[in-house]
Design an enzyme around this catalytic site. Structure first.
Site, PDB file in Angstrom:
ATOM      1  N   ASP A 181      26.775  22.977 -29.703  1.00  0.00           N
ATOM      2  CA  ASP A 181      25.973  24.035 -30.329  1.00  0.00           C
ATOM      3  C   ASP A 181      26.455  25.404 -29.845  1.00  0.00           C
ATOM      4  O   ASP A 181      26.557  26.352 -30.618  1.00  0.00           O
ATOM      5  CB  ASP A 181      24.491  23.834 -29.995  1.00  0.00           C
ATOM      6  CG  ASP A 181      24.038  22.431 -30.342  1.00  0.00           C
ATOM      7  OD1 ASP A 181      24.109  22.072 -31.521  1.00  0.00           O
ATOM      8  OD2 ASP A 181      23.670  21.674 -29.430  1.00  0.00           O
ATOM      9  N   HIS A 209      18.792  19.629 -28.288  1.00  0.00           N
ATOM     10  CA  HIS A 209      19.887  19.510 -29.263  1.00  0.00           C
ATOM     11  C   HIS A 209      19.280  18.930 -30.543  1.00  0.00           C
ATOM     12  O   HIS A 209      19.306  17.721 -30.780  1.00  0.00           O
ATOM     13  CB  HIS A 209      21.003  18.600 -28.731  1.00  0.00           C
ATOM     14  CG  HIS A 209      21.988  18.236 -29.809  1.00  0.00           C
ATOM     15  ND1 HIS A 209      22.864  19.139 -30.349  1.00  0.00           N
ATOM     16  CD2 HIS A 209      22.188  17.084 -30.488  1.00  0.00           C
ATOM     17  CE1 HIS A 209      23.560  18.555 -31.304  1.00  0.00           C
ATOM     18  NE2 HIS A 209      23.167  17.303 -31.408  1.00  0.00           N
ATOM     19  N   SER A 264      30.090  15.105 -37.334  1.00  0.00           N
ATOM     20  CA  SER A 264      31.045  15.813 -36.468  1.00  0.00           C
ATOM     21  C   SER A 264      31.624  14.834 -35.453  1.00  0.00           C
ATOM     22  O   SER A 264      30.867  14.133 -34.782  1.00  0.00           O
ATOM     23  CB  SER A 264      30.337  16.907 -35.678  1.00  0.00           C
ATOM     24  OG  SER A 264      29.441  17.616 -36.479  1.00  0.00           O
TER      25      SER A 264
HETATM   26  P1  NAX Z   1      29.166   6.020 -34.399  1.00  0.00           P
HETATM   27  O1  NAX Z   1      28.068   5.200 -34.997  1.00  0.00           O
HETATM   28  O2  NAX Z   1      30.410   6.275 -35.147  1.00  0.00           O
HETATM   29  O3  NAX Z   1      29.594   5.343 -33.007  1.00  0.00           O
HETATM   30  C1  NAX Z   1      28.671   4.898 -32.082  1.00  0.00           C
HETATM   31  C2  NAX Z   1      29.331   3.773 -31.318  1.00  0.00           C
HETATM   32  O4  NAX Z   1      28.452   3.413 -30.264  1.00  0.00           O
HETATM   33  C3  NAX Z   1      29.523   2.507 -32.162  1.00  0.00           C
HETATM   34  O5  NAX Z   1      30.876   2.088 -32.052  1.00  0.00           O
HETATM   35  C4  NAX Z   1      28.547   1.500 -31.553  1.00  0.00           C
HETATM   36  O6  NAX Z   1      29.069   0.169 -31.581  1.00  0.00           O
HETATM   37  C5  NAX Z   1      28.424   2.033 -30.125  1.00  0.00           C
HETATM   38  N1  NAX Z   1      27.181   1.674 -29.434  1.00  0.00           N
HETATM   39  C6  NAX Z   1      25.915   1.695 -29.923  1.00  0.00           C
HETATM   40  N2  NAX Z   1      25.056   1.298 -28.964  1.00  0.00           N
HETATM   41  C7  NAX Z   1      25.783   1.068 -27.848  1.00  0.00           C
HETATM   42  C8  NAX Z   1      25.462   0.648 -26.541  1.00  0.00           C
HETATM   43  N3  NAX Z   1      24.207   0.337 -26.204  1.00  0.00           N
HETATM   44  N4  NAX Z   1      26.457   0.518 -25.641  1.00  0.00           N
HETATM   45  C9  NAX Z   1      27.721   0.790 -25.979  1.00  0.00           C
HETATM   46  N5  NAX Z   1      28.092   1.185 -27.213  1.00  0.00           N
HETATM   47  C10 NAX Z   1      27.139   1.319 -28.135  1.00  0.00           C
HETATM   48  O7  NAX Z   1      28.456   7.379 -33.951  1.00  0.00           O
HETATM   49  P2  NAX Z   1      29.145   8.763 -33.526  1.00  0.00           P
HETATM   50  O8  NAX Z   1      29.388   9.592 -34.730  1.00  0.00           O
HETATM   51  O9  NAX Z   1      30.278   8.489 -32.611  1.00  0.00           O
HETATM   52  O10 NAX Z   1      27.948   9.469 -32.737  1.00  0.00           O
HETATM   53  C11 NAX Z   1      27.485   8.956 -31.512  1.00  0.00           C
HETATM   54  C12 NAX Z   1      26.206   9.648 -31.099  1.00  0.00           C
HETATM   55  O11 NAX Z   1      26.438  11.024 -30.835  1.00  0.00           O
HETATM   56  C13 NAX Z   1      25.098   9.612 -32.173  1.00  0.00           C
HETATM   57  O12 NAX Z   1      23.851   9.312 -31.546  1.00  0.00           O
HETATM   58  C14 NAX Z   1      25.103  11.029 -32.693  1.00  0.00           C
HETATM   59  O13 NAX Z   1      23.853  11.390 -33.252  1.00  0.00           O
HETATM   60  C15 NAX Z   1      25.402  11.794 -31.426  1.00  0.00           C
HETATM   61  N6  NAX Z   1      25.855  13.187 -31.544  1.00  0.00           N
HETATM   62  C16 NAX Z   1      25.471  14.050 -30.579  1.00  0.00           C
HETATM   63  C17 NAX Z   1      25.901  15.353 -30.546  1.00  0.00           C
HETATM   64  C18 NAX Z   1      25.479  16.285 -29.453  1.00  0.00           C
HETATM   65  O14 NAX Z   1      25.899  17.440 -29.512  1.00  0.00           O
HETATM   66  N7  NAX Z   1      24.688  15.882 -28.476  1.00  0.00           N
HETATM   67  C19 NAX Z   1      26.751  15.904 -31.647  1.00  0.00           C
HETATM   68  C20 NAX Z   1      27.491  14.841 -32.397  1.00  0.00           C
HETATM   69  C21 NAX Z   1      26.691  13.589 -32.671  1.00  0.00           C
HETATM   70  O15 NAX Z   1      25.837  13.827 -33.751  1.00  0.00           O
END
Ligand code: NAX
Length: 356
Positions: A181, A209, A264
């Protein structure tokens, strides 16, 4: 390119690639959700030295869910094919004990995404359970000085839960990502005033966030031709700064999904590297960065324990919140709104994981 532009460019490069003085032993870094959208981009940036500089070797562990085992193996194959010199070892696992054993930096990206028809409280509950388990695993297996960055949403509340379930690790070692952000806000201002993005400093992201976050330029400056000017003075449009700008930053994630048809990834991964780099290598003099940190009952009069994004200065691996900034009525109202949301999230999430 004139010499001052060259100097600026070199300073910028050294900021990203400043060599750490810890050259040995290798640092153990764990990334959860490593085969996902962000994880895939992040592990490659880590291989390039973006976390701790080009001289610090890393033992990198990729932790995934069993159902993503193939994607995990494919990601590891590509990572190996990059032949990054600083990656001393690359490990992949679906088990917490192997994933967090001796871990010194834990980047918790993996989380349950919001599915169709899923309510906010269902998402909070599902993730509260995941981050409770991860806190317990860190408590059991990680270094007692592990630095934890939570990225998976709702990142602030997940960070608070992780900290709660790892009681022997200091609360100050748990943070949530709001650097994306901050970077977004910096970039919007740089474009608005035609400045280099690295010359825009000290924009603050307060709070959660989420769309209630508050991107605040009251302390922000722009360096141009050796002169420091306030962002407020240069923009000269408080109405825009207080409304359109704040909303643009807060809703940037949604705007990217609309255009890219995917969330993103590279920008989130890059912000993770900025966050960890500045935390462990240190912030530049006179510059603060935004990080979600666990409150201690004293910071800015926030009595409750929440993970709240503040302006921070980092030195020797310690985070110090910049204290004493005064808020006017507008700032106070924005901060009250984001704090209220964090308290609601906390209540919902803790009602799932804390058995009375
Ligand atoms: P994806 O769904 O592409 O990837 C998530 C990965 O995590 C998957 O491969 C899944 O198998 C794995 N996973 C789920 N639960 C797990 C666990 N208990 N242990 C290990 N692996 C696990 O999501 P992606 O686009 O990579 O985003 C990941 C997270 O980041 C989401 O929650 C998203 O909302 C969050 N974000 C946070 C941001 C921030 O600034 N704080 C910005 C970007 C993003 O939106």
């Amino acid at each position: 390119m004139d010499s001052s532009a060259t100097t600026r460019r070199l300073q910028h490069l050294s900021r990203h690639f400043k060599a750490s003085n810890i050259t040995t032993p290798p640092v153990r870094v764990t990334v959860t959700g490593a085969a996902g959208n962000i994880g895939y981009a992040l592990v490659h940036m880590i291989g390039q030295g973006r976390l701790l500089g080009p001289n610090q070797q890393i033992i990198l562990t990729l932790l995934e869910l069993p159902m993503a085992k193939d994607q995990l193996e494919g990601t590891m194959m590509e990572l190996r094919d990059c032949a990054f010199p600083i990656l001393k070892e690359i490990r992949g696992t679906t088990q917490y004990d192997q994933g967090f054993m001796g871990c010194e930096i834990a980047i918790l990206v993996g989380a349950k995404p919001r599915g169709p028809g899923m309510e906010r409280k269902d998402l909070l509950a599902a993730n509260a359970r995941i981050f409770k388990e991860q806190g317990e695993a860190l408590e059991k297996y990680a270094s007692k000085n592990v630095k934890v960055l939570v990225v998976g949403n709702p990142a602030n509340t997940n960070a608070l839960i992780t900290a709660q379930f790892a009681p022997s690790i200091p609360k100050s070692n748990f943070t949530a990502l709001t650097r994306l952000d901050q970077n977004r806000a910096q970039s919007i201002i740089a474009q608005r005033v035609s400045a280099n993005v690295e010359d825009v400093r000290n924009i603050i992201i307060w709070g959660n966030h989420s769309t209630t976050q508050f991107a605040d330029v009251s302390q922000a400056t722009v360096q141009q031709n050796g002169i420091s000017q306030t962002v407020r003075g240069l923009v000269a449009d408080d109405a825009w700064l207080q409304k359109a700008f704040v909303e643009q930053v807060a809703k940037r994630g949604g705007a990217i999904i609309e255009k890219r048809k995917a969330s993103s990834a590279a920008s989130a991964a890059s912000a993770v590297c900025d966050h960890i780099h500045d935390w462990l290598i240190g912030t530049d003099n006179g510059t603060f960065v935004s990080m979600g940190v666990v409150t201690d009952g004293k910071l800015y009069g926030i009595k409750e324990q929440v993970c709240f994004s503040f302006p921070c200065i980092c030195k020797d691996g310690n985070v110090k919140v910049v204290e004493g900034l005064k808020w006017d009525q507008f700032q106070q109202s924005m901060i009250d709104k984001t704090l209220k949301e964090l308290l609601e999230e906390k209540e919902m999430a803790f009602s799932v994981v804390v058995t009375k």
